[in-house]
Design an enzyme around this catalytic site. Structure first.
Site, PDB file in Angstrom:
ATOM      1  N   ASP A 133       0.840  -1.196   0.000  1.00 28.33           N
ATOM      2  CA  ASP A 133       0.000   0.000   0.000  1.00 28.33           C
ATOM      3  C   ASP A 133       0.874   1.246   0.000  1.00 28.33           C
ATOM      4  OD1 ASP A 133      -2.287   1.890   0.908  1.00 28.33           O
ATOM      5  OD2 ASP A 133      -3.286  -0.050   0.872  1.00 28.33           O
ATOM      6  N   HIS A 165      -3.443   5.752   4.090  1.00 25.80           N
ATOM      7  CA  HIS A 165      -4.222   4.600   3.624  1.00 25.80           C
ATOM      8  C   HIS A 165      -3.566   3.272   4.024  1.00 25.80           C
ATOM      9  CE1 HIS A 165      -6.024   1.912   0.490  1.00 25.80           C
ATOM     10  NE2 HIS A 165      -7.065   2.732   0.556  1.00 25.80           N
ATOM     11  N   SER A 335     -11.244  -0.998  -0.081  1.00 22.86           N
ATOM     12  CA  SER A 335      -9.912  -0.948   0.531  1.00 22.86           C
ATOM     13  C   SER A 335      -9.951  -1.315   2.003  1.00 22.86           C
ATOM     14  CB  SER A 335      -9.312   0.455   0.410  1.00 22.86           C
ATOM     15  OG  SER A 335      -8.724   0.660  -0.839  1.00 22.86           O
TER      16      SER A 335
END
Length: 385
Positions: A133, A165, A335
């Site tokens: 990520d 994230h 996600s």
């Protein structure tokens, strides 16, 4: 919502090589693209090789594409050539109205409760999980003392997460159950974490970076790879044959790849197809549900016969770790659902010893059926052992 444009590419090429003839394949590529594979100091800008996967990323004049394709078409070690794509974090659109919370989150998040992590005796201890990520918040106080192996595959950026994230996804998959400030938010809270930075602080990257991360995870014996990233695609876009082969090769070595389906739908008006690379048959594609076990309005689905949803997990109003100084955040998207699935896979791997294809079968086979179409949620809501 408009149909996504054709997939964005970098100008470089992905090349799949025969697994037992990588050196021969590189020699053939070198002859076409003008590099010497035996020079000992290959420029990463010219060619990158991922030996665990049998894939190379080559920078070549577009005029050489016909020669590269010719090499793939004739018998030999060069099997498939594809353009390298640009990929991004799968960011969900802004929320219109959050569903009414139906869960008490004073001790553990609603997501952990939904997947049964709150009543499971499994912890993930002894199992390696790679989260590919935007990197990792190295100074997060909730992870003090945890063994975390990190590597950046983004030129000019270290693994430190300037986006947030990646830290959020790592928290959901393998964060703590008893942080100083409740609720606990990690599914596999004793798993061994590998944090690979394959997306920049701006949230974007390329196939080459992702494949480098997958190669690293496989080489390190990670049982699960969690990827909350990709690219939206138009309906009926063929899946990547290179990623499909990579996923098969990884699975044969005991590494299962789990990826977000995408957030391109605007339900009920439009269901978007599963994005790249989750649309590959040998990658587990994850959809998102909310606290009321309804499909998330943004969650991409089985809108064509190519990309299929395999399972679903909590992906709306998900609380987890975040970059400092914020420390925590509530996010939404497939996600957020993906690390729930990856964490559950870790728990199943710990409890059963299953890896690869067997782990896939156990993960999908024990999912909780919900009164929703399988085109939206696959086999159902993943459940901790």
């Amino acid at each position: 919502m408009t149909e996504p444009a054709e997939v964005e590419t970098t100008g470089r090429f992905l090349v799949l090589l025969q697994e037992d003839a990588i050196e021969e394949g590189l020699a053939e590529l070198g002859g076409i693209a003008g590099f010497d594979p035996n020079s000992g100091d290959l420029d990463a800008e010219t060619v990158q090789v991922f030996p665990e996967l049998g894939v190379a990323v080559v920078t070549a004049d577009p005029n050489l594409l016909a020669e590269l394709n010719g090499a793939a078409e004739r018998p030999g070690p060069v099997l498939i050539v594809e353009p390298e794509r640009v990929v991004h974090v799968f960011a969900a659109p802004a929320e219109e109205k959050a569903p009414e919370a139906a869960a008490d989150e004073s001790v553990l998040t609603w997501g952990l409760q939904a997947v049964g992590a709150d009543v499971s005796t499994a912890t993930g201890k002894g199992v390696k999980i790679a989260v590919l990520d935007t990197g990792w918040e190295k100074n997060h106080p909730d992870f003090t003392g945890r063994a975390i192996t990190t590597k950046s595959f983004i030129t000019g950026e270290d693994v430190q997460d300037g986006h947030g994230h990646g830290t959020h996804c790592i928290g959901t998959s393998a964060g703590p159950r008893k942080p100083a400030t409740l609720p606990g938010y990690g599914v596999a809270h004793e798993a061994e974490i590998f944090a690979g930075k394959v997306l920049s602080n701006a949230g974007s990257g390329s196939d080459g970076g992702i494949l480098a991360g997958i190669d690293w995870a496989v080489a390190n014996g990670c049982a699960i790879i969690s990827m909350s990233l990709g690219a939206d695609v138009p309906v009926n876009t063929p899946y990547s044959q290179i990623y499909e082969t990579v996923a098969q090769r990884a699975m044969a070595k005991g590494t299962l790849i789990i990826a977000a389906a995408g957030n391109a739908s605007s339900r009920p008006a439009r269901v978007a197809p599963v994005g790249h690379p989750a649309r590959c048959p040998s990658i587990i594609a994850v959809a998102a549900i909310d606290v009321n076990r309804a499909i998330a309005t943004f969650s991409s689905g089985s809108a064509d016969k190519i990309g299929q949803i395999d399972v679903c997990a909590p992906g709306v109003d998900v609380y987890s770790s975040f970059k400092l100084p914020q420390k925590y955040s509530r996010l939404r998207g497939t996600s957020m659902a993906t690390p729930h699935v990856a964490g559950v896979a870790v728990l199943i791997a710990e409890k059963t010893g299953a890896r690869g294809y067997e782990l896939w079968a156990r993960l999908v086979g024990t999912a909780l059926r919900l009164p929703l179409p399988s085109t939206d949620i696959g086999s159902g809501l993943v459940q901790a052992p």
